[in-house]
Design a protein around this motif. Structure first.
Motif, short mmCIF file in Angstrom:
data_model
loop_
_atom_site.label_atom_id
_atom_site.label_comp_id
_atom_site.label_asym_id
_atom_site.label_seq_id
_atom_site.Cartn_x
_atom_site.Cartn_y
_atom_site.Cartn_z
N LEU A 5 41.43 -2.00 23.30
CA LEU A 5 42.81 -1.79 22.88
C LEU A 5 42.94 -0.60 21.94
N LEU A 6 41.96 -0.42 21.05
CA LEU A 6 42.01 0.73 20.15
C LEU A 6 41.88 2.04 20.93
N THR A 7 41.02 2.04 21.97
CA THR A 7 40.91 3.24 22.81
C THR A 7 42.22 3.51 23.53
N PHE A 8 42.82 2.43 24.05
CA PHE A 8 44.12 2.58 24.73
C PHE A 8 45.18 3.11 23.77
N PHE A 9 45.25 2.51 22.58
CA PHE A 9 46.24 2.94 21.59
C PHE A 9 46.00 4.39 21.17
N LEU A 10 44.74 4.74 20.99
CA LEU A 10 44.38 6.10 20.58
C LEU A 10 44.81 7.13 21.63
N GLU A 11 44.52 6.84 22.90
CA GLU A 11 44.90 7.77 23.97
C GLU A 11 46.42 7.85 24.11
N TRP A 12 47.09 6.70 23.97
CA TRP A 12 48.55 6.67 24.09
C TRP A 12 49.20 7.50 22.99
N ARG A 13 48.77 7.28 21.75
CA ARG A 13 49.37 8.01 20.64
C ARG A 13 49.00 9.50 20.68
N ALA A 48 41.74 -2.87 33.69
CA ALA A 48 43.14 -2.49 33.78
C ALA A 48 43.57 -1.66 32.58
N LEU A 49 43.14 -2.09 31.39
CA LEU A 49 43.49 -1.32 30.19
C LEU A 49 42.82 0.05 30.18
N ALA A 50 41.58 0.11 30.69
CA ALA A 50 40.89 1.40 30.75
C ALA A 50 41.59 2.34 31.72
N GLU A 51 42.00 1.85 32.88
CA GLU A 51 42.68 2.70 33.86
C GLU A 51 44.08 3.10 33.39
N ALA A 52 44.71 2.22 32.59
CA ALA A 52 46.04 2.54 32.07
C ALA A 52 46.02 3.71 31.10
N GLN A 53 44.83 4.06 30.62
CA GLN A 53 44.72 5.23 29.76
C GLN A 53 44.81 6.53 30.56
N ARG A 54 44.63 6.43 31.89
CA ARG A 54 44.63 7.64 32.72
C ARG A 54 45.76 7.65 33.75
N PHE A 55 46.27 6.47 34.11
CA PHE A 55 47.28 6.38 35.17
C PHE A 55 48.46 5.52 34.72
N ARG A 57 36.91 9.72 27.14
CA ARG A 57 36.90 8.46 26.37
C ARG A 57 37.19 7.24 27.23
N PRO A 58 38.14 7.28 28.21
CA PRO A 58 38.39 6.08 29.01
C PRO A 58 37.17 5.57 29.76
N VAL A 59 36.24 6.47 30.13
CA VAL A 59 35.02 6.04 30.84
C VAL A 59 33.91 5.70 29.86
N VAL A 60 33.71 6.55 28.87
CA VAL A 60 32.58 6.34 27.96
C VAL A 60 32.76 5.08 27.11
N GLN A 61 34.01 4.64 26.90
CA GLN A 61 34.20 3.42 26.11
C GLN A 61 33.62 2.18 26.79
N TRP A 62 33.33 2.27 28.11
CA TRP A 62 32.71 1.16 28.81
C TRP A 62 31.29 0.88 28.30
N LEU A 63 30.64 1.89 27.74
CA LEU A 63 29.32 1.66 27.16
C LEU A 63 29.39 0.68 26.00
N PRO A 123 48.43 1.01 41.71
CA PRO A 123 47.62 -0.16 42.08
C PRO A 123 46.33 -0.29 41.28
N ARG A 124 45.71 0.82 40.91
CA ARG A 124 44.45 0.73 40.19
C ARG A 124 44.62 0.22 38.76
N VAL A 125 45.89 0.07 38.32
CA VAL A 125 46.16 -0.52 37.01
C VAL A 125 46.68 -1.95 37.16
N TRP A 126 47.74 -2.13 37.94
CA TRP A 126 48.34 -3.47 38.00
C TRP A 126 47.53 -4.45 38.82
N LEU A 127 46.76 -3.95 39.81
CA LEU A 127 45.99 -4.87 40.65
C LEU A 127 44.89 -5.58 39.87
#
Length: 467
Positions: free
Chosen positions: A418-426, A223-230, A53-59, A235-239
């Protein structure tokens, strides 16, 4: 443009406004349909390209982010090339990328083509609202906006409905074929009906500001997409978050100082426009976020096929179209603030209902709550257009139309991300198993309900002209 529009009306007669409205609806429907049809194909694309989902949501978010940036090029493109040439370039490039998408061999190729499509959609879509406000008299403007909203609001629902059937029978590439007939019709009709006159001295384009805006959008979304995985401290999130934040500051400073800024910040000096912008941001989240979330929920949690998930959304599109038509009629008679508040609260109720359901819920219950939400969205668009643009001067109209659409699309891009991030987090917080995924979807629907209910307070500040 005003003189050429009058000449076209003389040439085609009293039916010209209706024909023009039809062409504008068809073009906008193609663009909006492409933004959401992909959602029913996401599980198939995830399986085909072995991505999560973190990658496919880019579509979805890549398209919406590029569309958001492209909106700010619309006024410049129209001034430099004219409405007809702008539509031809945007729609023609969109058709080309749709044909190339079916040949993609890797996920990044598909994402790149979707980004180009989003840019085309962003440039073409604002032309419609400007032409509607110029062609239709005050007495018929609300009805015209309602009819236009019928197409714009129904397309995100009808697209997945038809696209789901195509995915089941022809695979995910079929979703890229769906908007092509509408694009060709819009190209053909626009050749005769759209004005072609360009400004003798078109404004210059602030390429630095546009580049900064693109960096802001894609860096923060990345950054939000990478925060779903790391973790956030990697650096790949905060940078990218840091780069996006600094670029955002640079963009606003340049917009404040420029003589002809890419995003006219002076529009937000109107208190009503500020309130309308909050509603537009939430509308984008609801329109695109729910159209992303519901098909994924139906296929992941309820076990539906892509075709059945699309079929469930079909009646929601019909009801949303009827509500949009009614909203346009009502916007000529009651205050925009009241219509916006009603629409927001109805959608919030729908999100609560969807979150209340459990795996194995009946088709009718799922369809009922989805329909309730689409009625709320249908009431919102005509009232938002009327409430946000009526307070502006004729000189601010083109910029205001682009700006409010920009905010709505920004809400869509950020909302899906944000919904993808929230979904993965929860999902991870609840344990990472199948039951946890169902709980994560439930909590995501409740989050959407809370956002819409709070935005109803901001709707009180939207004031259109007295009816």
């Amino acid at each position: 443009m005003a003189e050429e529009l009058q000449a076209l009306q003389v040439r085609f007669g009293a039916r010209y406004p209706r024909w023009l409205l039809g062409v504008l609806m068809i073009g906008s429907m193609a663009m909006v349909m492409a933004s959401t049809t992909i959602n029913v194909a996401l599980p198939a694309i995830m399986a085909d390209f072995a991505i999560g989902r973190p990658v496919v949501q880019w579509l979805s978010t890549g398209f919406l982010a590029a569309m958001t940036a492209g909106l700010l090029l619309a006024a410049w493109a129209q001034a430099r090339w004219g409405a007809r040439r702008t539509a031809q370039i945007g729609l023609g490039l969109f058709v080309l990328t749709s044909l190339l998408a079916v040949l993609a061999q890797a996920a990044w190729q598909l994402i790149a083509l979707r980004i180009v499509q989003g840019l085309c959609a962003g440039i073409v879509q604002p032309l419609a609202m400007v032409l509607i406000f110029r062609v239709f008299a005050d007495s018929g403007r609300g009805l015209a906006l309602g009819l236009y909203g019928l197409g714009v609001m129904v397309a995100p629902t009808l697209g997945p409905s038809v696209g789901g059937y195509l995915v089941d029978h022809f695979g995910w590439p079929a979703v890229f074929w769906l908007p092509l007939p509408l694009c060709l019709l819009a190209l053909l009709g626009g050749q005769w009906l759209l004005p072609s006159r360009r400004e003798s001295r078109p404004p210059s384009l602030d390429l630095v500001a546009f580049a900064l805006l693109c960096v802001v959008l894609f860096a923060l979304l990345g950054a939000l997409a990478e925060a779903q995985r790391f973790a956030w401290d990697t650096p790949r999130v905060w940078l990218p978050a840091l780069v996006g934040g600094l670029s955002c500051v640079g963009f606003f400073l340049r917009s404040r100082r420029g003589a002809r800024p890419l995003l006219p910040l002076s529009l937000w000096q109107h208190s009503g426009f500020r309130s309308a912008s909050w509603v537009a941001l939430t509308l984008g989240l609801g329109l695109y976020g729910s159209t992303y979330l519901i098909p994924l929920y139906l296929q992941t949690i309820q076990g539906y096929s892509a075709g059945l998930a699309g079929l469930l959304l079909l009646p929601t599109g019909v009801l949303m179209g009827a509500a949009s038509f009614a909203g346009g009629w009502l916007s000529d008679r009651v205050s925009a603030a009241l219509l916006l508040a009603i629409g927001l609260l109805i959608f919030a109720l729908s999100a609560v209902g969807l979150g209340w359901l459990h795996p194995g819920a009946s088709f009718l219950f799922l369809c009922f709550w989805a329909c309730v939400g689409r009625i709320g969205l249908g009431l919102l668009l005509p009232a938002l257009s009327t409430g946000s643009l009526d307070i502006l001067s004729p000189q601010e109209l083109a910029q205001g139309a682009g700006a409010i659409t920009f905010v709505r699309q920004l809400g869509g891009a950020l909302g899906v991300n944000l919904l993808t991030f929230f979904l993965e987090w929860r999902h991870g917080a609840e344990g990472g198993h199948a039951v946890a995924e169902a709980q994560a979807f439930q909590q995501s629907f409740w989050l959407v309900a809370a956002v819409f209910a709070l935005t109803a307070l901001a709707a009180r500040g939207v004031r259109s002209t007295a009816r």
